[in-house]
Motif scaffolding. Structure first.
Motif: not given
Length: 102
Positions: A12-13, A16-23, A51
């Motif tokens: 989950q972490k 979140k990191d990838y989603v936060d970077n637009g993926y 992305s």
């Protein structure tokens, strides 16, 4: 905290990191768009992140044993030249301590 919960929380972490970077994130068998190489469907990675510039297959492992390593190496060879990247993230003992709040 058991092994499943540790891996789930860590996954989950990473998501979140990838989603936060637009993926855009794809998880689980049967949730892959038609554009995915057939090899992805047979490998069933933990996460697929896409992305505008990158297509990444992410495998999260706790114990990278020889069989799992061989499976990942074979997968990397199978998708060579397709434009996809493979990232293997090993959950370390430090990650377990951090995720359990110790």
């Amino acid at each position: 905290m058991n092994e499943f919960n540790i891996e789930h929380n860590f996954t989950q972490k990473v998501i979140k990191d990838y989603v936060d970077n637009g993926y855009r994130i794809y998880i689980g068998q049967g949730h892959y768009p038609d554009e995915f190489p057939i090899q992805i469907r047979s490998f069933m990675p933990d996460i697929v992140a896409i992305s505008d510039d990158e297509k990444i297959i992410i495998e999260i492992v706790r114990n990278l044993n020889p069989n799992k390593l061989r499976q990942i190496q074979n997968f990397i060879e199978a998708i060579d030249g397709t434009g996809w990247q493979v990232k293997v993230i090993n959950i370390s003992d430090d990650d377990i301590i951090n995720s359990s709040g110790q």
